[in-house]
Design an enzyme around this catalytic site. Structure first.
Site, mmCIF file in Angstrom:
data_model
loop_
_atom_site.group_PDB
_atom_site.id
_atom_site.type_symbol
_atom_site.label_atom_id
_atom_site.label_comp_id
_atom_site.label_asym_id
_atom_site.label_seq_id
_atom_site.Cartn_x
_atom_site.Cartn_y
_atom_site.Cartn_z
ATOM 1 N N GLU A 17 -11.715 -11.587 -8.341
ATOM 2 C CA GLU A 17 -10.688 -10.570 -8.596
ATOM 3 C C GLU A 17 -11.181 -9.616 -9.685
ATOM 4 O O GLU A 17 -11.708 -10.041 -10.714
ATOM 5 C CB GLU A 17 -9.374 -11.210 -9.064
ATOM 6 C CG GLU A 17 -8.307 -10.138 -9.303
ATOM 7 C CD GLU A 17 -6.999 -10.692 -9.841
ATOM 8 O OE1 GLU A 17 -6.222 -11.228 -9.032
ATOM 9 O OE2 GLU A 17 -6.758 -10.585 -11.064
ATOM 10 N N ALA A 51 2.178 -3.017 -10.647
ATOM 11 C CA ALA A 51 3.437 -3.340 -9.973
ATOM 12 C C ALA A 51 4.240 -2.093 -9.622
ATOM 13 O O ALA A 51 4.892 -2.026 -8.595
ATOM 14 C CB ALA A 51 4.272 -4.272 -10.841
ATOM 15 N N GLY A 108 5.142 -7.944 -6.441
ATOM 16 C CA GLY A 108 5.029 -7.373 -7.789
ATOM 17 C C GLY A 108 6.256 -7.759 -8.590
ATOM 18 O O GLY A 108 7.254 -8.234 -8.031
ATOM 19 N N ASP A 109 6.155 -7.613 -9.902
ATOM 20 C CA ASP A 109 7.272 -7.977 -10.772
ATOM 21 C C ASP A 109 8.013 -6.743 -11.230
ATOM 22 O O ASP A 109 7.391 -5.762 -11.637
ATOM 23 C CB ASP A 109 6.768 -8.758 -11.993
ATOM 24 C CG ASP A 109 6.418 -10.185 -11.616
ATOM 25 O OD1 ASP A 109 7.179 -10.784 -10.825
ATOM 26 O OD2 ASP A 109 5.389 -10.676 -12.091
ATOM 27 N N ASP A 178 9.057 -21.038 -3.344
ATOM 28 C CA ASP A 178 7.832 -20.296 -3.052
ATOM 29 C C ASP A 178 7.175 -20.758 -1.761
ATOM 30 O O ASP A 178 6.518 -19.973 -1.079
ATOM 31 C CB ASP A 178 6.864 -20.373 -4.231
ATOM 32 C CG ASP A 178 7.296 -19.407 -5.331
ATOM 33 O OD1 ASP A 178 7.605 -18.253 -5.004
ATOM 34 O OD2 ASP A 178 7.364 -19.827 -6.491
HETATM 35 P P1 FAD Z 1 7.489 -12.866 -2.960
HETATM 36 O O1 FAD Z 1 6.831 -13.856 -2.096
HETATM 37 O O2 FAD Z 1 8.226 -11.783 -2.298
HETATM 38 O O3 FAD Z 1 8.434 -13.661 -3.927
HETATM 39 C C1 FAD Z 1 9.261 -13.028 -4.855
HETATM 40 C C2 FAD Z 1 10.431 -13.938 -5.191
HETATM 41 O O4 FAD Z 1 11.318 -14.055 -4.061
HETATM 42 C C3 FAD Z 1 10.006 -15.357 -5.528
HETATM 43 O O5 FAD Z 1 10.872 -15.820 -6.506
HETATM 44 C C4 FAD Z 1 10.184 -16.100 -4.223
HETATM 45 O O6 FAD Z 1 10.385 -17.488 -4.419
HETATM 46 C C5 FAD Z 1 11.426 -15.395 -3.627
HETATM 47 N N1 FAD Z 1 11.374 -15.424 -2.153
HETATM 48 C C6 FAD Z 1 10.731 -14.509 -1.377
HETATM 49 N N2 FAD Z 1 10.889 -14.819 -0.059
HETATM 50 C C7 FAD Z 1 11.654 -15.940 -0.018
HETATM 51 C C8 FAD Z 1 12.149 -16.754 1.048
HETATM 52 N N3 FAD Z 1 11.936 -16.452 2.329
HETATM 53 N N4 FAD Z 1 12.882 -17.861 0.725
HETATM 54 C C9 FAD Z 1 13.121 -18.174 -0.565
HETATM 55 N N5 FAD Z 1 12.682 -17.431 -1.622
HETATM 56 C C10 FAD Z 1 11.953 -16.335 -1.355
HETATM 57 N N6 FAD Z 1 1.163 -8.412 -9.431
HETATM 58 C C11 FAD Z 1 0.887 -7.096 -9.539
HETATM 59 O O7 FAD Z 1 1.711 -6.336 -10.008
HETATM 60 N N7 FAD Z 1 -0.310 -6.578 -9.110
HETATM 61 C C12 FAD Z 1 -1.284 -7.359 -8.563
HETATM 62 O O8 FAD Z 1 -2.339 -6.862 -8.179
HETATM 63 C C13 FAD Z 1 -1.035 -8.762 -8.457
HETATM 64 N N8 FAD Z 1 -1.949 -9.595 -7.907
HETATM 65 C C14 FAD Z 1 -1.663 -10.923 -7.759
HETATM 66 C C15 FAD Z 1 -2.596 -11.758 -7.125
HETATM 67 C C16 FAD Z 1 -2.338 -13.113 -6.951
HETATM 68 C C17 FAD Z 1 -3.351 -13.985 -6.260
HETATM 69 C C18 FAD Z 1 -1.109 -13.675 -7.421
HETATM 70 C C19 FAD Z 1 -0.818 -15.122 -7.253
HETATM 71 C C20 FAD Z 1 -0.164 -12.852 -8.041
HETATM 72 C C21 FAD Z 1 -0.424 -11.472 -8.213
HETATM 73 N N9 FAD Z 1 0.502 -10.613 -8.803
HETATM 74 C C22 FAD Z 1 0.230 -9.269 -8.913
HETATM 75 C C23 FAD Z 1 1.787 -11.124 -9.322
HETATM 76 C C24 FAD Z 1 2.925 -11.099 -8.273
HETATM 77 O O9 FAD Z 1 3.206 -9.803 -7.866
HETATM 78 C C25 FAD Z 1 4.142 -11.724 -8.918
HETATM 79 O O10 FAD Z 1 3.872 -13.079 -9.177
HETATM 80 C C26 FAD Z 1 5.480 -11.610 -8.174
HETATM 81 O O11 FAD Z 1 6.492 -12.205 -8.999
HETATM 82 C C27 FAD Z 1 5.588 -12.396 -6.874
HETATM 83 O O12 FAD Z 1 4.950 -11.797 -5.888
HETATM 84 P P2 FAD Z 1 4.970 -12.407 -4.381
HETATM 85 O O13 FAD Z 1 4.065 -11.535 -3.644
HETATM 86 O O14 FAD Z 1 4.703 -13.845 -4.369
HETATM 87 O O15 FAD Z 1 6.493 -12.141 -3.990
#
Ligand code: FAD
Length: 331
Positions: A17, A51, A108-109, A178
């Protein structure tokens, strides 16, 4: 070990990364890092995305340069929080237009300190919706153009997603929530997942076991930080909510000199890599923080990647050096 049609030895994947340079002055240093990392012949390198889309241009610029000037296979991270579907569609089209074929789809957060922040009324709430949008856009482009369809057959779109070994503390969700989210990402068309940082093999192996029980079949690549810099680990803890084990911090801070601390951190990280690979992980994704020494030392210690140099294992023929020998490696 098997061999594919090109005579390549089947070995665990290796990937890195990177983040886009924060200012133009940092670009030459990053480029030197990328060249050094290229020695490990990574399967892909991923490039992060702010984000709120604030790195849209720099992420695209770096990914485009990687495509044009290297043989590396870049994956563009993409987040959807705070943007409308139309805005995200425009960003995806821009990336596809410069030749990007691989994405890491993330929610994203939301900004924590921004007073009055509201989700976009025409936006998307989850990464699974973004995966669906990417598949939709690609299908539309293929339907509109037979040339595009041929290109898409030759270079299919690939979509990765995030997974969280102990739940996503940053988003306030449990591992079970998750895993449900991961299942939804798979159903929407995700090809594989990369995990958040973790420090114990059990948390990754349990995540995989629970995800498999829930019906997740896509590969889940462990995301590994070379644990050499205690200050960095604490910054990552603050950002992600993933606690750094206090005994690891105590070990790292017990050294007065940097080389000894570095060696101890690499040993601990090699041990973690060996354990997850022994447990069946498909490869490792290394969080580099745009530096190469620790990442390459980690790979060398675990005998992974093209960077595993001839002679690094006494008595091993050169052709064998891409094979993982983690089982025989002590920590
Ligand atoms: P989602 O999977 O959409 O989850 C978001 C929330 O909704 C979680 O609490 C999840 O439990 C809940 N949720 C979603 N769908 C469901 C469902 N069907 N049932 C129940 N609950 C659900 N952030 C950045 O800003 N830029 C980056 O480049 C970046 N790169 C990353 C790379 C990696 C490998 C990782 C692990 C994280 C990265 N992040 C990045 C951080 C990430 O954007 C945050 O951790 C964010 O909070 C969660 O993203 P997600 O894609 O998992 O979201």
């Amino acid at each position: 070990m098997t061999r594919d049609g090109l005579g390549e030895v089947d070995r665990p994947t290796v990937s890195f990364e990177l983040y886009p340079p924060r200012n133009p002055d940092a670009a030459p240093k990053l480029w030197a890092t990328i060249q050094a990392l290229g020695e490990a012949r990574p399967d892909f390198v991923s490039v992060t995305y702010g984000a709120s889309g604030k790195t849209r241009d720099t992420t695209r610029g770096l990914v485009r340069r990687l495509l044009r000037e290297t043989s590396l296979n870049p994956i563009a991270h993409l987040t959807c929080v705070g943007a409308s579907r139309a805005e995200i569609t425009a960003v995806v089209e821009e990336f596809l237009d410069v030749g990007v074929r691989s994405f890491l789809a993330l929610r994203g957060d939301p900004p924590v300190h921004e007073v009055g922040w509201r989700p976009h009324p025409e936006g998307m709430g989850t990464a699974a919706e973004l995966v669906g949008l990417l598949r939709e856009i690609e299908a539309r482009r293929c339907a509109d153009s037979p040339a595009q369809q041929v290109r898409a057959t030759v270079r299919p779109l690939s979509v990765a997603v995030a997974a969280f070994p102990r739940g996503n503390a940053g988003a306030g969700s449990t591992r079970e929530q998750d895993i449900a989210a991961l299942l939804a990402k798979q159903a929407a068309g995700a090809d594989f997942a990369i995990t958040q940082v973790f420090y114990d093999a059990a948390s990754y192996l349990e995540l995989v076991a629970l995800a498999r029980d829930a019906g997740v079949t896509i590969p889940i690549i462990p995301g590994i930080i070379p644990a050499t810099d205690p200050a960095r680990l604490l910054r990552v803890e603050a950002l992600t909510g993933v606690p750094v084990p206090r005994d690891l911090l105590a070990l790292l801070t017990s050294f007065d000199d940097e080389p000894s601390r570095h060696r101890a951190g690499i040993r601990a990280s090699v041990e973690l890599v060996n354990r997850v690979l022994d447990g069946g992980a498909p490869g490792v994704h290394v969080y580099t923080f745009n530096t190469h020494h620790a990442a390459l030392d980690l790979l060398e210690g675990a005998h992974l990647g093209g960077g595993a140099r001839p002679g690094s294992r006494p008595g091993q023929p050169a052709a064998d050096h891409g094979i993982v020998h983690h089982q025989s490696q002590g920590a």
